[in-house]
Design a protein around this motif. Structure first.
Motif, PDB file in Angstrom:
ATOM      1  N   GLY A 110       0.785  -1.231   0.000  1.00 34.57           N
ATOM      2  CA  GLY A 110       0.000   0.000   0.000  1.00 34.57           C
ATOM      3  C   GLY A 110       0.815   1.278   0.000  1.00 34.57           C
ATOM      4  O   GLY A 110       0.243   2.377  -0.115  1.00 34.57           O
ATOM      5  N   ARG A 111       2.138   1.154   0.109  1.00 35.82           N
ATOM      6  CA  ARG A 111       2.978   2.361   0.127  1.00 35.82           C
ATOM      7  C   ARG A 111       3.005   3.009  -1.259  1.00 35.82           C
ATOM      8  O   ARG A 111       3.168   2.343  -2.277  1.00 35.82           O
ATOM      9  CB  ARG A 111       4.399   2.013   0.561  1.00 35.82           C
ATOM     10  N   SER A 112       2.885   4.322  -1.270  1.00 33.16           N
ATOM     11  CA  SER A 112       2.925   5.067  -2.521  1.00 33.16           C
ATOM     12  C   SER A 112       4.364   5.238  -2.995  1.00 33.16           C
ATOM     13  O   SER A 112       5.261   5.537  -2.202  1.00 33.16           O
ATOM     14  CB  SER A 112       2.287   6.443  -2.343  1.00 33.16           C
ATOM     15  N   ILE A 113       4.564   5.019  -4.292  1.00 28.25           N
ATOM     16  CA  ILE A 113       5.873   5.268  -4.907  1.00 28.25           C
ATOM     17  C   ILE A 113       5.680   6.161  -6.133  1.00 28.25           C
ATOM     18  O   ILE A 113       6.462   6.130  -7.077  1.00 28.25           O
ATOM     19  CB  ILE A 113       6.565   3.945  -5.308  1.00 28.25           C
ATOM     20  N   PHE A 114       4.602   6.952  -6.095  1.00 28.60           N
ATOM     21  CA  PHE A 114       4.226   7.777  -7.245  1.00 28.60           C
ATOM     22  C   PHE A 114       5.292   8.832  -7.552  1.00 28.60           C
ATOM     23  O   PHE A 114       5.701   9.005  -8.696  1.00 28.60           O
ATOM     24  CB  PHE A 114       2.880   8.444  -6.976  1.00 28.60           C
ATOM     25  N   SER A 115       5.747   9.510  -6.526  1.00 34.27           N
ATOM     26  CA  SER A 115       6.781  10.528  -6.729  1.00 34.27           C
ATOM     27  C   SER A 115       8.159   9.901  -6.571  1.00 34.27           C
ATOM     28  O   SER A 115       8.321   8.863  -5.917  1.00 34.27           O
ATOM     29  CB  SER A 115       6.618  11.665  -5.717  1.00 34.27           C
ATOM     30  N   ASP A 116       9.152  10.534  -7.164  1.00 41.61           N
ATOM     31  CA  ASP A 116      10.522  10.045  -7.020  1.00 41.61           C
ATOM     32  C   ASP A 116      10.948  10.059  -5.558  1.00 41.61           C
ATOM     33  O   ASP A 116      11.676   9.167  -5.100  1.00 41.61           O
ATOM     34  CB  ASP A 116      11.481  10.906  -7.845  1.00 41.61           C
ATOM     35  N   GLU A 117      10.489  11.059  -4.829  1.00 44.36           N
ATOM     36  CA  GLU A 117      10.838  11.161  -3.411  1.00 44.36           C
ATOM     37  C   GLU A 117      10.295   9.970  -2.627  1.00 44.36           C
ATOM     38  O   GLU A 117      11.012   9.354  -1.828  1.00 44.36           O
ATOM     39  CB  GLU A 117      10.286  12.464  -2.829  1.00 44.36           C
ATOM     40  N   ASP A 118       9.015   9.639  -2.860  1.00 44.75           N
ATOM     41  CA  ASP A 118       8.413   8.495  -2.167  1.00 44.75           C
ATOM     42  C   ASP A 118       9.078   7.188  -2.590  1.00 44.75           C
ATOM     43  O   ASP A 118       9.320   6.303  -1.764  1.00 44.75           O
ATOM     44  CB  ASP A 118       6.915   8.427  -2.468  1.00 44.75           C
ATOM     45  N   ASN A 119       9.360   7.064  -3.868  1.00 38.97           N
ATOM     46  CA  ASN A 119       9.988   5.847  -4.384  1.00 38.97           C
ATOM     47  C   ASN A 119      11.372   5.640  -3.769  1.00 38.97           C
ATOM     48  O   ASN A 119      11.719   4.539  -3.332  1.00 38.97           O
ATOM     49  CB  ASN A 119      10.103   5.938  -5.903  1.00 38.97           C
ATOM     50  N   ASN A 120      12.160   6.697  -3.724  1.00 34.25           N
ATOM     51  CA  ASN A 120      13.503   6.604  -3.145  1.00 34.25           C
ATOM     52  C   ASN A 120      13.447   6.287  -1.654  1.00 34.25           C
ATOM     53  O   ASN A 120      14.293   5.548  -1.128  1.00 34.25           O
ATOM     54  CB  ASN A 120      14.267   7.909  -3.373  1.00 34.25           C
ATOM     55  N   LYS A 121      12.440   6.837  -0.979  1.00 35.81           N
ATOM     56  CA  LYS A 121      12.286   6.591   0.453  1.00 35.81           C
ATOM     57  C   LYS A 121      11.974   5.122   0.718  1.00 35.81           C
ATOM     58  O   LYS A 121      12.554   4.498   1.616  1.00 35.81           O
ATOM     59  CB  LYS A 121      11.176   7.472   1.018  1.00 35.81           C
ATOM     60  N   VAL A 122      11.058   4.556  -0.077  1.00 40.18           N
ATOM     61  CA  VAL A 122      10.704   3.144   0.071  1.00 40.18           C
ATOM     62  C   VAL A 122      11.911   2.258  -0.224  1.00 40.18           C
ATOM     63  O   VAL A 122      12.196   1.300   0.505  1.00 40.18           O
ATOM     64  CB  VAL A 122       9.530   2.776  -0.863  1.00 40.18           C
ATOM     65  N   HIS A 123      12.621   2.574  -1.287  1.00 42.48           N
ATOM     66  CA  HIS A 123      13.802   1.789  -1.664  1.00 42.48           C
ATOM     67  C   HIS A 123      14.847   1.798  -0.547  1.00 42.48           C
ATOM     68  O   HIS A 123      15.425   0.760  -0.204  1.00 42.48           O
ATOM     69  CB  HIS A 123      14.398   2.352  -2.951  1.00 42.48           C
ATOM     70  N   LYS A 124      15.072   2.960   0.035  1.00 44.12           N
ATOM     71  CA  LYS A 124      16.051   3.092   1.111  1.00 44.12           C
ATOM     72  C   LYS A 124      15.616   2.315   2.347  1.00 44.12           C
ATOM     73  O   LYS A 124      16.425   1.618   2.975  1.00 44.12           O
ATOM     74  CB  LYS A 124      16.240   4.571   1.460  1.00 44.12           C
ATOM     75  N   GLU A 125      14.334   2.407   2.701  1.00 45.28           N
ATOM     76  CA  GLU A 125      13.824   1.703   3.883  1.00 45.28           C
ATOM     77  C   GLU A 125      13.911   0.191   3.705  1.00 45.28           C
ATOM     78  O   GLU A 125      14.270  -0.536   4.641  1.00 45.28           O
ATOM     79  CB  GLU A 125      12.380   2.115   4.156  1.00 45.28           C
ATOM     80  N   LEU A 126      13.557  -0.297   2.521  1.00 45.09           N
ATOM     81  CA  LEU A 126      13.660  -1.731   2.239  1.00 45.09           C
ATOM     82  C   LEU A 126      15.085  -2.221   2.461  1.00 45.09           C
ATOM     83  O   LEU A 126      15.315  -3.230   3.135  1.00 45.09           O
ATOM     84  CB  LEU A 126      13.241  -2.014   0.798  1.00 45.09           C
ATOM     85  N   SER A 127      16.034  -1.503   1.895  1.00 53.45           N
ATOM     86  CA  SER A 127      17.440  -1.897   1.994  1.00 53.45           C
ATOM     87  C   SER A 127      17.929  -1.869   3.432  1.00 53.45           C
ATOM     88  O   SER A 127      18.597  -2.806   3.900  1.00 53.45           O
ATOM     89  CB  SER A 127      18.302  -0.967   1.131  1.00 53.45           C
ATOM     90  N   GLN A 128      17.596  -0.799   4.145  1.00 53.45           N
ATOM     91  CA  GLN A 128      18.060  -0.661   5.526  1.00 53.45           C
ATOM     92  C   GLN A 128      17.503  -1.766   6.419  1.00 53.45           C
ATOM     93  O   GLN A 128      18.234  -2.353   7.227  1.00 53.45           O
ATOM     94  CB  GLN A 128      17.661   0.712   6.071  1.00 53.45           C
ATOM     95  N   LYS A 129      16.214  -2.067   6.279  1.00 51.73           N
ATOM     96  CA  LYS A 129      15.596  -3.090   7.128  1.00 51.73           C
ATOM     97  C   LYS A 129      16.129  -4.481   6.805  1.00 51.73           C
ATOM     98  O   LYS A 129      16.357  -5.295   7.709  1.00 51.73           O
ATOM     99  CB  LYS A 129      14.077  -3.048   6.969  1.00 51.73           C
ATOM    100  N   ALA A 130      16.342  -4.764   5.522  1.00 56.97           N
ATOM    101  CA  ALA A 130      16.859  -6.080   5.130  1.00 56.97           C
ATOM    102  C   ALA A 130      18.278  -6.284   5.646  1.00 56.97           C
ATOM    103  O   ALA A 130      18.638  -7.372   6.105  1.00 56.97           O
ATOM    104  CB  ALA A 130      16.823  -6.225   3.615  1.00 56.97           C
ATOM    105  N   ARG A 131      19.084  -5.242   5.586  1.00 55.74           N
ATOM    106  CA  ARG A 131      20.472  -5.359   6.047  1.00 55.74           C
ATOM    107  C   ARG A 131      20.549  -5.378   7.575  1.00 55.74           C
ATOM    108  O   ARG A 131      21.400  -6.067   8.150  1.00 55.74           O
ATOM    109  CB  ARG A 131      21.315  -4.230   5.464  1.00 55.74           C
TER     110      ARG A 131
END
Length: 224
Positions: free
Chosen positions: A74-95
């Motif tokens: 359900g997370r929005s990735i419509f804007s580049d800002e939102d997309n980059n934020k989601v990408h960063k959070e995914l990486s940080q939590k996985a690591r």
């Protein structure tokens, strides 16, 4: 005319999650003329590097990885800002949870098949019921780069690019074991990483540089 598909220079051995033997045999074969044949007409044996405990750890990490993905449903990735934020959070939590290998990285969420797009928004569709982990492990020994990989099947549902119907795909979560004995996810849905099967094929066809390719893979990934 029938097409002959070139099989990989790797061979697999099926492991049940409750396997009794920690050191199973993995048969090594090579590819010739589009068929899988045994080198010199005989089986070569390679010991499994993944123990029963390793497979238990791998299953736990696979389950945690799926849970991690569903946290972003359900997370929005419509804007580049939102997309980059989601990408960063995914990486940080996985690591932080030590789930993925250091050479693995999440794909750009906007370019995955887990996105539902409308004129007003683009959202990730990652509900838990859209993922199904398998029960049987498969260990692959890549003879020409001399490394092992553990695979766990996964089925998952994605958005179709051509219709309103969802599509169910089948793939693997791929694990490697580092030289210090740690188990990490190398590749999985939404991840990009080194393709060991492709590296093994490269080493098979490039006999002159085979040792160099083998050393490059082992040093880059630090795996057994």
């Amino acid at each position: 005319m029938k097409k002959i598909l070139l099989a990989s220079a790797a061979v697999s051995l099926m492991f049940l999650a409750g396997c009794q033997n920690d050191q199973s045999e993995v048969k090594s074969t090579q590819v010739e003329n589009g068929t899988k044949t045994k080198e010199n007409g005989e089986n070569e044996e390679a010991k499994s590097v993944f123990t029963r405990k390793d497979r238990q750890i791998a299953k736990e990490k696979a389950e945690k990885f799926v849970v991690l993905l569903t946290e972003f449903h359900g997370r929005s990735i419509f804007s580049d800002e939102d997309n980059n934020k989601v990408h960063k959070e995914l990486s940080q939590k996985a690591r932080k949870q030590k789930l993925i290998h250091s050479e693995s990285a999440f794909a750009n969420p906007q370019y995955t098949s887990f996105v539902e797009r409308t004129k007003e928004d683009s959202k990730l569709i990652l509900r838990r019921d859209r993922f199904q982990l398998g029960d049987e492990f498969e260990e692959i020994y890549y003879k020409y780069i001399d490394v092992h990989e553990l695979r766990l099947p996964i089925k998952y549902t994605v958005k179709s690019d051509t219709s309103s119907e969802d599509v169910e795909l089948e793939s693997f979560i791929r694990f490697v074991k580092t030289t210090d004995g740690e188990i990490y996810i190398l590749d999985a849905p939404m991840l990009n990483s080194v393709d060991l099967e492709k590296k093994d094929e490269d080493a098979y066809y490039d006999e002159y540089n085979r040792k160099e390719i083998q050393q490059e893979v082992k040093e880059e990934l630090n795996i057994q």
